[in-house]
Design a protein around this motif. Structure first.
Motif, PDB file in Angstrom:
ATOM      1  N   ILE A   1      -9.167   4.026  -1.302  1.00  0.00           N
ATOM      2  CA  ILE A   1     -10.616   3.807  -1.190  1.00  0.00           C
ATOM      3  C   ILE A   1     -10.995   2.365  -0.876  1.00  0.00           C
ATOM      4  O   ILE A   1     -12.165   1.999  -0.947  1.00  0.00           O
ATOM      5  CB  ILE A   1     -11.366   4.303  -2.446  1.00  0.00           C
ATOM      6  CG1 ILE A   1     -10.920   3.566  -3.701  1.00  0.00           C
ATOM      7  CG2 ILE A   1     -11.183   5.795  -2.624  1.00  0.00           C
ATOM      8  CD1 ILE A   1     -11.776   3.937  -4.925  1.00  0.00           C
ATOM      9  N   GLY A   2     -10.004   1.524  -0.489  1.00  0.00           N
ATOM     10  CA  GLY A   2     -10.337   0.171  -0.050  1.00  0.00           C
ATOM     11  C   GLY A   2     -10.534  -0.796  -1.205  1.00  0.00           C
ATOM     12  O   GLY A   2      -9.999  -0.605  -2.290  1.00  0.00           O
ATOM     13  N   TRP A   3     -11.325  -1.845  -0.961  1.00  0.00           N
ATOM     14  CA  TRP A   3     -11.451  -2.927  -1.940  1.00  0.00           C
ATOM     15  C   TRP A   3     -12.790  -2.944  -2.671  1.00  0.00           C
ATOM     16  O   TRP A   3     -12.929  -3.574  -3.720  1.00  0.00           O
ATOM     17  CB  TRP A   3     -11.271  -4.282  -1.241  1.00  0.00           C
ATOM     18  CG  TRP A   3     -12.219  -4.461  -0.071  1.00  0.00           C
ATOM     19  CD1 TRP A   3     -11.984  -4.150   1.234  1.00  0.00           C
ATOM     20  CD2 TRP A   3     -13.552  -4.973  -0.116  1.00  0.00           C
ATOM     21  NE1 TRP A   3     -13.081  -4.429   2.002  1.00  0.00           N
ATOM     22  CE2 TRP A   3     -14.070  -4.947   1.207  1.00  0.00           C
ATOM     23  CE3 TRP A   3     -14.372  -5.466  -1.133  1.00  0.00           C
ATOM     24  CZ2 TRP A   3     -15.348  -5.377   1.529  1.00  0.00           C
ATOM     25  CZ3 TRP A   3     -15.654  -5.894  -0.819  1.00  0.00           C
ATOM     26  CH2 TRP A   3     -16.126  -5.846   0.511  1.00  0.00           C
ATOM     27  N   ASN A   4     -13.782  -2.257  -2.139  1.00  0.00           N
ATOM     28  CA  ASN A   4     -15.142  -2.387  -2.688  1.00  0.00           C
ATOM     29  C   ASN A   4     -15.431  -1.260  -3.689  1.00  0.00           C
ATOM     30  O   ASN A   4     -16.282  -0.412  -3.481  1.00  0.00           O
ATOM     31  CB  ASN A   4     -16.163  -2.365  -1.553  1.00  0.00           C
ATOM     32  CG  ASN A   4     -17.549  -2.778  -2.017  1.00  0.00           C
ATOM     33  OD1 ASN A   4     -17.692  -3.665  -2.858  1.00  0.00           O
ATOM     34  ND2 ASN A   4     -18.575  -2.145  -1.480  1.00  0.00           N
ATOM     35  N   PHE A   5     -14.714  -1.265  -4.823  1.00  0.00           N
ATOM     36  CA  PHE A   5     -14.863  -0.170  -5.771  1.00  0.00           C
ATOM     37  C   PHE A   5     -14.948  -0.693  -7.200  1.00  0.00           C
ATOM     38  O   PHE A   5     -14.682  -1.867  -7.476  1.00  0.00           O
ATOM     39  CB  PHE A   5     -13.688   0.820  -5.647  1.00  0.00           C
ATOM     40  CG  PHE A   5     -12.334   0.248  -5.976  1.00  0.00           C
ATOM     41  CD1 PHE A   5     -11.852   0.254  -7.275  1.00  0.00           C
ATOM     42  CD2 PHE A   5     -11.526  -0.287  -4.970  1.00  0.00           C
ATOM     43  CE1 PHE A   5     -10.606  -0.273  -7.577  1.00  0.00           C
ATOM     44  CE2 PHE A   5     -10.281  -0.812  -5.260  1.00  0.00           C
ATOM     45  CZ  PHE A   5      -9.812  -0.804  -6.569  1.00  0.00           C
TER      46      PHE A   5
ATOM     47  N   PRO B   1       0.834  -1.207   0.000  1.00  0.00           N
ATOM     48  CA  PRO B   1       0.000   0.000   0.000  1.00  0.00           C
ATOM     49  C   PRO B   1       0.862   1.248   0.000  1.00  0.00           C
ATOM     50  O   PRO B   1       2.084   1.199   0.180  1.00  0.00           O
ATOM     51  CB  PRO B   1      -0.784  -0.133   1.304  1.00  0.00           C
ATOM     52  CG  PRO B   1       0.099  -0.946   2.192  1.00  0.00           C
ATOM     53  CD  PRO B   1       0.797  -1.920   1.282  1.00  0.00           C
TER      54      PRO B   1
ATOM     55  N   HIS C   1      -2.276   0.010  -6.836  1.00  0.00           N
ATOM     56  CA  HIS C   1      -2.214   0.118  -5.371  1.00  0.00           C
ATOM     57  C   HIS C   1      -2.502   1.535  -4.879  1.00  0.00           C
ATOM     58  O   HIS C   1      -2.872   1.729  -3.727  1.00  0.00           O
ATOM     59  CB  HIS C   1      -0.864  -0.382  -4.845  1.00  0.00           C
ATOM     60  CG  HIS C   1       0.325   0.382  -5.319  1.00  0.00           C
ATOM     61  ND1 HIS C   1       0.736   0.399  -6.638  1.00  0.00           N
ATOM     62  CD2 HIS C   1       1.211   1.172  -4.643  1.00  0.00           C
ATOM     63  CE1 HIS C   1       1.824   1.141  -6.753  1.00  0.00           C
ATOM     64  NE2 HIS C   1       2.129   1.626  -5.568  1.00  0.00           N
TER      65      HIS C   1
ATOM     66  N   TRP D   1      -6.546   1.334  -4.433  1.00  0.00           N
ATOM     67  CA  TRP D   1      -7.086   0.599  -3.281  1.00  0.00           C
ATOM     68  C   TRP D   1      -6.494   1.074  -1.956  1.00  0.00           C
ATOM     69  O   TRP D   1      -7.124   0.915  -0.909  1.00  0.00           O
ATOM     70  CB  TRP D   1      -6.953  -0.912  -3.443  1.00  0.00           C
ATOM     71  CG  TRP D   1      -5.599  -1.509  -3.694  1.00  0.00           C
ATOM     72  CD1 TRP D   1      -5.116  -1.966  -4.881  1.00  0.00           C
ATOM     73  CD2 TRP D   1      -4.567  -1.768  -2.724  1.00  0.00           C
ATOM     74  NE1 TRP D   1      -3.849  -2.475  -4.729  1.00  0.00           N
ATOM     75  CE2 TRP D   1      -3.494  -2.371  -3.415  1.00  0.00           C
ATOM     76  CE3 TRP D   1      -4.447  -1.539  -1.354  1.00  0.00           C
ATOM     77  CZ2 TRP D   1      -2.312  -2.752  -2.775  1.00  0.00           C
ATOM     78  CZ3 TRP D   1      -3.274  -1.914  -0.713  1.00  0.00           C
ATOM     79  CH2 TRP D   1      -2.229  -2.518  -1.425  1.00  0.00           C
ATOM     80  N   SER D   2      -5.321   1.691  -2.008  1.00  0.00           N
ATOM     81  CA  SER D   2      -4.770   2.263  -0.773  1.00  0.00           C
ATOM     82  C   SER D   2      -5.658   3.376  -0.233  1.00  0.00           C
ATOM     83  O   SER D   2      -5.712   3.598   0.984  1.00  0.00           O
ATOM     84  CB  SER D   2      -3.368   2.821  -1.025  1.00  0.00           C
ATOM     85  OG  SER D   2      -2.421   1.794  -1.210  1.00  0.00           O
TER      86      SER D   2
ATOM     87  N   PRO E   1     -16.772   3.749  -4.833  1.00  0.00           N
ATOM     88  CA  PRO E   1     -17.359   2.566  -4.196  1.00  0.00           C
ATOM     89  C   PRO E   1     -18.457   1.947  -5.052  1.00  0.00           C
ATOM     90  O   PRO E   1     -19.208   2.648  -5.731  1.00  0.00           O
ATOM     91  CB  PRO E   1     -17.924   3.128  -2.883  1.00  0.00           C
ATOM     92  CG  PRO E   1     -17.050   4.303  -2.575  1.00  0.00           C
ATOM     93  CD  PRO E   1     -16.748   4.913  -3.915  1.00  0.00           C
TER      94      PRO E   1
ATOM     95  N   ARG F   1       0.208   8.907   1.808  1.00  0.00           N
ATOM     96  CA  ARG F   1      -1.191   9.198   2.167  1.00  0.00           C
ATOM     97  C   ARG F   1      -1.328  10.636   2.686  1.00  0.00           C
ATOM     98  O   ARG F   1      -2.279  11.342   2.349  1.00  0.00           O
ATOM     99  CB  ARG F   1      -1.672   8.218   3.241  1.00  0.00           C
ATOM    100  CG  ARG F   1      -1.874   6.789   2.785  1.00  0.00           C
ATOM    101  CD  ARG F   1      -2.287   5.950   3.987  1.00  0.00           C
ATOM    102  NE  ARG F   1      -2.353   4.542   3.695  1.00  0.00           N
ATOM    103  CZ  ARG F   1      -3.443   3.903   3.281  1.00  0.00           C
ATOM    104  NH1 ARG F   1      -4.552   4.587   3.081  1.00  0.00           N
ATOM    105  NH2 ARG F   1      -3.420   2.607   3.051  1.00  0.00           N
TER     106      ARG F   1
END
Length: 292
Positions: free
Chosen positions: A92-96, A11, A86, A89-90, A224, A17
């Protein structure tokens, strides 16, 4: 197809970030090698020539074509490219999923183009209908450079670093009134193969291309997966009962008017529910979501 590999699953660092949170963007230098850049550029040129032959370019000869992977299938390789995936997903996560994408070609233009104030945040009506200050991020974007944009004046994207935390900027009373760029504005420069990763809220615009370089870029917007209809509404216009619905019912089931209406609300007078409200004098200039 290019896929993310084990070597590229780390990440973003806390420092990256923090930089993204402060500035609203990061540059990914050298994400594509020269062979990749040449292949995608050639694919984009092929589609450009097809659009030119079909008479679908702008009066200045530029192309802005939605649905990048549908329009240029080779671009699907960039959805999860190992040098860029990366970043997404770093943040906004995985559900996109990709909810918006486009490919752009902007050849050099001759003469001065009539002024138009183009500064905006992505997301259309999101920026009027969400009341928080600042509004939530909701989506991020990757912009792949296939041309040498290492100098200003080549149609470069202009941004105001840090402006993703601003809900508004000063602007003219009409878009055609001459107006300066917002304070702190810069043109993003980069070599072919570089990628701009940015928060959709950052205030940005495109500069005019008065150089001798043709600008070639592909944009992918990630959001998302719950920002979409959950009902199964695919292929509705081909259902036998679709034409029995009134326009408001069609909009509520995900339909769009053939004249250009879409979910971002850029064409309110073509949007059935807007028309329904206007006919009943139910719009309200004092309330942002209902402004005429």
């Amino acid at each position: 197809m290019t896929a993310a590999t084990k070597a590229d699953v780390a990440p973003l660092t806390p420092e990256q970030r923090a930089d993204f949170d402060r500035d609203g963007y990061l540059m990914i230098r050298g994400a594509l090698d020269s062979d990749e850049t040449a292949r995608y550029s050639a694919a984009l040129d092929r589609v450009y020539e097809e659009e030119k032959a079909a008479g679908r370019l702008s009066p200045e000869g530029s192309m802005h074509k939605l649905s990048a992977a549908t329009s240029v299938p080779e671009m699907a390789e960039l959805l999860n490219h190992p040098k860029t995936f990366h970043y997404v997903w770093s943040m906004i996560g995985w559900n996109f999923h990709v909810y918006h994408s486009h490919v752009d070609v902007h050849p050099p233009i001759e003469g001065k183009r009539p002024f138009r104030f183009e500064w905006h945040q992505d997301g259309g009506r999101q920026n009027r209908e969400i009341e928080t200050d600042p509004r939530p991020m909701l989506s991020v974007k990757l912009a792949y450079f296939f041309s040498d944009l290492s100098e200003p004046g080549r149609g470069n994207t202009k941004i105001v670093p840090g402006s993703h935390k601003w809900n508004r900027i000063d602007g003219p009373p009409r878009r055609d009134v001459e107006w300066p760029d917002p304070p702190g504005a810069i043109e993003v420069t980069g070599e072919a193969g570089d990628v701009l990763f940015f928060d959709r809220r950052i205030w940005h615009a495109r500069s005019d291309n008065y150089s001798d370089v043709t600008r070639r870029v592909a944009f992918f917007g990630f959001t998302p997966r719950w920002i979409r209809a959950r009902d199964e509404v695919e292929d509705l216009p081909n259902r036998s009962w679709w034409n029995d619905l009134d326009p408001v019912q069609q909009q509520l089931l995900g339909g769009c008017a053939p004249t250009g209406d879409h979910g971002w609300g850029h064409y309110p007078d073509q949007t059935p529910v807007y028309q329904w409200l206007a006919e009943r004098d139910l719009l309200d200039p004092e309330y942002p979501p209902l402004k005429p």
